[in-house]
Every structure is written in C-alpha cells, then in structure tokens.
Design a protein around this motif. Structure first.
Motif, PDB file in Angstrom:
ATOM      1  N   VAL A  94       0.803  -1.219   0.000  1.00  0.00           N
ATOM      2  CA  VAL A  94       0.000   0.000   0.000  1.00  0.00           C
ATOM      3  C   VAL A  94       0.838   1.272   0.000  1.00  0.00           C
ATOM      4  N   GLY A  95       2.149   1.137   0.177  1.00  0.00           N
ATOM      5  CA  GLY A  95       3.004   2.316   0.158  1.00  0.00           C
ATOM      6  C   GLY A  95       2.905   3.150   1.421  1.00  0.00           C
ATOM      7  N   ALA A  96       3.065   2.494   2.548  1.00  0.00           N
ATOM      8  CA  ALA A  96       3.031   3.213   3.823  1.00  0.00           C
ATOM      9  C   ALA A  96       3.939   2.516   4.819  1.00  0.00           C
ATOM     10  N   LEU A  97       4.560   3.315   5.647  1.00  0.00           N
ATOM     11  CA  LEU A  97       5.354   2.791   6.752  1.00  0.00           C
ATOM     12  C   LEU A  97       4.401   2.609   7.922  1.00  0.00           C
ATOM     13  N   ILE A  98       4.443   1.440   8.558  1.00  0.00           N
ATOM     14  CA  ILE A  98       3.612   1.207   9.734  1.00  0.00           C
ATOM     15  C   ILE A  98       4.523   0.936  10.922  1.00  0.00           C
ATOM     16  N   ARG A  99       4.004   1.125  12.116  1.00  0.00           N
ATOM     17  CA  ARG A  99       4.771   0.839  13.328  1.00  0.00           C
ATOM     18  C   ARG A  99       3.821   0.463  14.453  1.00  0.00           C
ATOM     19  N   TYR A 100       4.397  -0.177  15.475  1.00  0.00           N
ATOM     20  CA  TYR A 100       3.621  -0.561  16.647  1.00  0.00           C
ATOM     21  C   TYR A 100       3.667   0.589  17.638  1.00  0.00           C
ATOM     22  N   ASN A 101       2.508   1.066  18.045  1.00  0.00           N
ATOM     23  CA  ASN A 101       2.418   2.134  19.029  1.00  0.00           C
ATOM     24  C   ASN A 101       2.281   1.482  20.401  1.00  0.00           C
ATOM     25  N   ASN A 102       3.346   1.549  21.201  1.00  0.00           N
ATOM     26  CA  ASN A 102       3.351   0.892  22.514  1.00  0.00           C
ATOM     27  C   ASN A 102       2.268   1.425  23.438  1.00  0.00           C
ATOM     28  N   GLN A 103       2.008   2.725  23.362  1.00  0.00           N
ATOM     29  CA  GLN A 103       1.011   3.321  24.241  1.00  0.00           C
ATOM     30  C   GLN A 103      -0.394   2.792  23.915  1.00  0.00           C
ATOM     31  N   LEU A 104      -0.715   2.717  22.631  1.00  0.00           N
ATOM     32  CA  LEU A 104      -2.034   2.224  22.212  1.00  0.00           C
ATOM     33  C   LEU A 104      -2.082   0.706  22.142  1.00  0.00           C
ATOM     34  N   GLN A 105      -0.908   0.082  22.042  1.00  0.00           N
ATOM     35  CA  GLN A 105      -0.764  -1.357  21.841  1.00  0.00           C
ATOM     36  C   GLN A 105      -1.486  -1.808  20.573  1.00  0.00           C
ATOM     37  N   MET A 137      -6.928  -6.773  13.220  1.00  0.00           N
ATOM     38  CA  MET A 137      -5.508  -6.490  13.417  1.00  0.00           C
ATOM     39  C   MET A 137      -5.244  -6.027  14.852  1.00  0.00           C
ATOM     40  N   VAL A 138      -6.271  -6.000  15.671  1.00  0.00           N
ATOM     41  CA  VAL A 138      -6.142  -5.580  17.067  1.00  0.00           C
ATOM     42  C   VAL A 138      -5.335  -6.629  17.820  1.00  0.00           C
ATOM     43  N   GLY A 139      -4.304  -6.179  18.504  1.00  0.00           N
ATOM     44  CA  GLY A 139      -3.458  -7.080  19.276  1.00  0.00           C
ATOM     45  C   GLY A 139      -2.405  -7.802  18.449  1.00  0.00           C
ATOM     46  N   LYS A 140      -2.299  -7.469  17.177  1.00  0.00           N
ATOM     47  CA  LYS A 140      -1.327  -8.122  16.290  1.00  0.00           C
ATOM     48  C   LYS A 140      -0.052  -7.283  16.209  1.00  0.00           C
ATOM     49  N   ASP A 141       1.061  -7.945  15.850  1.00  0.00           N
ATOM     50  CA  ASP A 141       2.322  -7.220  15.722  1.00  0.00           C
ATOM     51  C   ASP A 141       2.485  -6.674  14.298  1.00  0.00           C
ATOM     52  N   VAL A 142       3.526  -5.879  14.113  1.00  0.00           N
ATOM     53  CA  VAL A 142       3.773  -5.216  12.833  1.00  0.00           C
ATOM     54  C   VAL A 142       3.933  -6.228  11.701  1.00  0.00           C
ATOM     55  N   ALA A 143       4.640  -7.325  11.949  1.00  0.00           N
ATOM     56  CA  ALA A 143       4.868  -8.320  10.906  1.00  0.00           C
ATOM     57  C   ALA A 143       3.545  -8.913  10.420  1.00  0.00           C
ATOM     58  N   TYR A 144       2.643  -9.194  11.336  1.00  0.00           N
ATOM     59  CA  TYR A 144       1.341  -9.770  10.981  1.00  0.00           C
ATOM     60  C   TYR A 144       0.544  -8.791  10.123  1.00  0.00           C
ATOM     61  N   VAL A 145       0.489  -7.539  10.574  1.00  0.00           N
ATOM     62  CA  VAL A 145      -0.266  -6.522   9.841  1.00  0.00           C
ATOM     63  C   VAL A 145       0.371  -6.294   8.468  1.00  0.00           C
ATOM     64  N   SER A 146       1.684  -6.221   8.440  1.00  0.00           N
ATOM     65  CA  SER A 146       2.412  -6.007   7.192  1.00  0.00           C
ATOM     66  C   SER A 146       2.122  -7.115   6.186  1.00  0.00           C
TER      67      SER A 146
END
Length: 178
Positions: A94-105, A137-146
C-alpha cells in the motif's frame, strides 16, 4: 613549541580517562550479558515448561530494541526472505510505513507515501489499523499486519481504521501496487 608541548601533555593526561570510560562501558556490557546468559540458563534448566529459545530470546531482543526508537527492528533468520523483499522493493503493498504504538498497543500508519495507494485512499499518519479484509488487526504485531497489507499487484481490500484526531472509525478501499 612550548604550546605544542603543553597540548601534548594535556592529551596524554586525558588518555587514561578516555580509556577508563571505555573499559567501564565494556565491563558493564560484559556483566549484563553474563547476567542475561545466567537467567536464560536457569530458566531453561528449572522452568516448568520447555523454553523455545527463538521465541524467548527473540522477545528479549525485541523488548531491548523497543526501548530505543520505532525504527530499530529485529529480523530473525526466519524473516530474512521478507527483509530481502522489503529492501529490494519487489513486492506489492500500500506504500506506507507502519509501526507498533506501545502506548495504544496497536499498529498504526506512521507514514503514507505520497502518490501511493495508502495516501490516495486517504490514510493518514497516526491512523490505527483495526481490520484488513475483515481480519482483525487488534493485538497483532507489525509483521502480521504487514503480511496482510502485502499481496499481488492490483488486488484490493477494505481497511478499517480509527482516526485519533476525530475518534471516528472509517473504511477505505485500497488497491495494492508494486
């Protein structure tokens, strides 16, 4: 000549201090690595269940890197092919950088690239990814979402996000591109 001699003496006097600081750092690193090793060995020996070394040590590494910044990431051997694909750019997404937000989890959009599907669909920095093609995608890590954002070029999916600035949940159709 006299100034040069004085500056050389000052430098020579500073060398032991610099060397001492480096030795202290090296000592602390070695000591902490020994502690980590001892903890793992004791857990492996005495823990009720059998430890999966890749998982336990991998989680330790991820936690260590997570304390640094959102851009330092660990790719275990099992993910080397994925890393290679990302670095060569030979995949559709999709052409976007994603990351895990620790505060929001939760995984969030960190940077939708201009003129790419994510930006064209209206995704913005900070959008929280809730579902991709009806998969939570709730509770999933970056690799899973990616993995779910990637696919064959030209394929489309519906992404559901929550936009923190408005608090609204939104659905958008995104078509993957190389």
């Amino acid at each position: 000549m006299k100034k040069m001699l004085i500056s050389m003496l000052v430098m020579l006097m500073a060398l032991p201090t610099i060397a001492q600081k480096n030795n202290d750092h090296d000592f602390k690193v070695a000591k902490n690595m020994d502690v980590f090793n001892a903890i793992y060995k004791n857990l492996d020996l005495m823990y009720v269940d059998t430890l999966d070394a890749d998982e336990v040590i991998g989680n330790g590494i991820k936690a260590m890197l997570g304390s640094l910044d959102p851009y330092t990431t660990y790719y275990p051997e099992s993910e080397q092919q994925e890393l290679k694909r990302m670095l060569t750019g030979k995949y559709a997404g999709v052409g976007a950088l994603i990351r895990y937000n620790n505060q929001l989890q939760k995984v969030v959009i960190d940077e939708p690239y201009e003129n790419m599907p994510a930006a064209e669909a209206g995704l913005k920095k900070g959008d929280i990814i809730l579902t991709i093609a009806d998969t939570s995608m709730v509770g999933k890590d970056v690799a899973y979402v990616s993995d779910h954002l990637r696919g064959e070029p030209g394929t489309s999916f519906i992404i559901k996000i929550k936009r923190p600035s408005t608090g609204k949940e939104m659905k958008m159709k995104v078509t993957r591109r190389t």
